[in-house]
Design a protein around this motif. Structure first.
Motif, PDB file in Angstrom:
ATOM      1  N   LEU A  23       0.806  -1.222   0.000  1.00 12.95           N
ATOM      2  CA  LEU A  23       0.000   0.000   0.000  1.00 12.95           C
ATOM      3  C   LEU A  23       0.839   1.272   0.000  1.00 12.95           C
ATOM      4  O   LEU A  23       0.291   2.357  -0.195  1.00 12.95           O
ATOM      5  CB  LEU A  23      -0.900   0.043   1.245  1.00 12.95           C
ATOM      6  N   SER A  24       2.129   1.159   0.267  1.00 15.31           N
ATOM      7  CA  SER A  24       2.913   2.372   0.481  1.00 15.31           C
ATOM      8  C   SER A  24       4.199   2.461  -0.350  1.00 15.31           C
ATOM      9  O   SER A  24       4.829   3.512  -0.380  1.00 15.31           O
ATOM     10  CB  SER A  24       3.266   2.505   1.964  1.00 15.31           C
ATOM     11  N   ASP A  25       4.583   1.400  -1.021  1.00 11.13           N
ATOM     12  CA  ASP A  25       5.794   1.387  -1.838  1.00 11.13           C
ATOM     13  C   ASP A  25       5.381   1.538  -3.311  1.00 11.13           C
ATOM     14  O   ASP A  25       4.659   0.696  -3.844  1.00 11.13           O
ATOM     15  CB  ASP A  25       6.546   0.071  -1.620  1.00 11.13           C
ATOM     16  N   VAL A  26       5.840   2.610  -3.935  1.00 12.45           N
ATOM     17  CA  VAL A  26       5.368   2.919  -5.290  1.00 12.45           C
ATOM     18  C   VAL A  26       5.648   1.785  -6.282  1.00 12.45           C
ATOM     19  O   VAL A  26       4.819   1.511  -7.158  1.00 12.45           O
ATOM     20  CB  VAL A  26       5.924   4.277  -5.797  1.00 12.45           C
ATOM     21  N   LYS A  37       3.317   7.651 -11.096  1.00 14.96           N
ATOM     22  CA  LYS A  37       4.665   8.151 -11.366  1.00 14.96           C
ATOM     23  C   LYS A  37       5.449   8.181 -10.064  1.00 14.96           C
ATOM     24  O   LYS A  37       6.601   7.771 -10.015  1.00 14.96           O
ATOM     25  CB  LYS A  37       4.592   9.555 -11.965  1.00 14.96           C
ATOM     26  N   GLU A  38       4.823   8.707  -9.022  1.00  5.61           N
ATOM     27  CA  GLU A  38       5.467   8.813  -7.716  1.00  5.61           C
ATOM     28  C   GLU A  38       4.437   8.581  -6.622  1.00  5.61           C
ATOM     29  O   GLU A  38       3.253   8.848  -6.812  1.00  5.61           O
ATOM     30  CB  GLU A  38       6.053  10.215  -7.501  1.00  5.61           C
ATOM     31  N   GLN A  46       1.393  14.776  -2.813  1.00  6.56           N
ATOM     32  CA  GLN A  46       0.368  14.749  -3.857  1.00  6.56           C
ATOM     33  C   GLN A  46       0.785  13.784  -4.953  1.00  6.56           C
ATOM     34  O   GLN A  46       1.944  13.751  -5.346  1.00  6.56           O
ATOM     35  CB  GLN A  46       0.169  16.152  -4.423  1.00  6.56           C
ATOM     36  N   PHE A  47      -0.194  13.010  -5.418  1.00 10.30           N
ATOM     37  CA  PHE A  47       0.078  12.074  -6.509  1.00 10.30           C
ATOM     38  C   PHE A  47      -1.099  12.064  -7.458  1.00 10.30           C
ATOM     39  O   PHE A  47      -2.197  12.520  -7.122  1.00 10.30           O
ATOM     40  CB  PHE A  47       0.401  10.670  -5.983  1.00 10.30           C
TER      41      PHE A  47
END
Length: 146
Positions: A23-26, A37-38, A46-47
């Motif tokens: 859930l937290s590693d791109v 992208k990030e 912000q994503f």
């Protein structure tokens, strides 16, 4: 349209640390979630991402609002050039070597009253993402390599 939140709960056969990383590693998120992208699990980050569906592009704009490592992550969820603002919160609850995931999406009633933003679409989408995509991703990662 109802203002009831959408709540999806599933128990995944993977430990909390494994689910949190998904859930937290791109890099992991790109494998089961959306092509980001990030992404950083930091309040204020912000994503954005674009989803193509039936010939229409949906440009999602999100901002992380809460992070409690291995317990909860929340972010705003809205669409570029469309009215409405909603919030997605994902909570994790350890259950022995498994993890109960609770996703709550509030505010979808603020989106345009068109078929594209119908409640059933969000329910279906989150059920697939949490109950199928995330579930398969973390369970496959949890199995020992032979």
């Amino acid at each position: 349209m109802t203002s009831e939140p959408i709540v999806i709960e599933r128990t995944l056969h993977a430990p909390v640390a494994r689910v949190w990383k998904a859930l937290s590693d791109v890099d992991q998120m790109r494998q089961w979630y959306f092509d980001l992208k990030e992404f950083k699990p930091e309040v204020g980050f912000q994503f954005e991402f674009i989803v193509e569906h039936e010939g229409t592009s949906y440009h999602h704009l999100c901002r992380v609002t809460e992070v409690v490592p291995q317990q909860k992550i929340a972010y705003t969820w809205r669409y570029k050039d469309e009215p409405g603002d909603s919030l997605v919160a994902i909570e994790l609850f350890p259950e022995d070597d498994k993890t109960r995931v609770k996703l709550t999406h509030t505010g979808i009633e603020t989106f345009p009253k068109t078929p594209a933003y119908a409640r059933k679409n969000f329910e279906s989408g989150w059920t697939t993402l949490i109950g199928s995509e995330l579930n398969q991703f973390v369970e496959n990662k949890s199995k020992p390599k032979s």
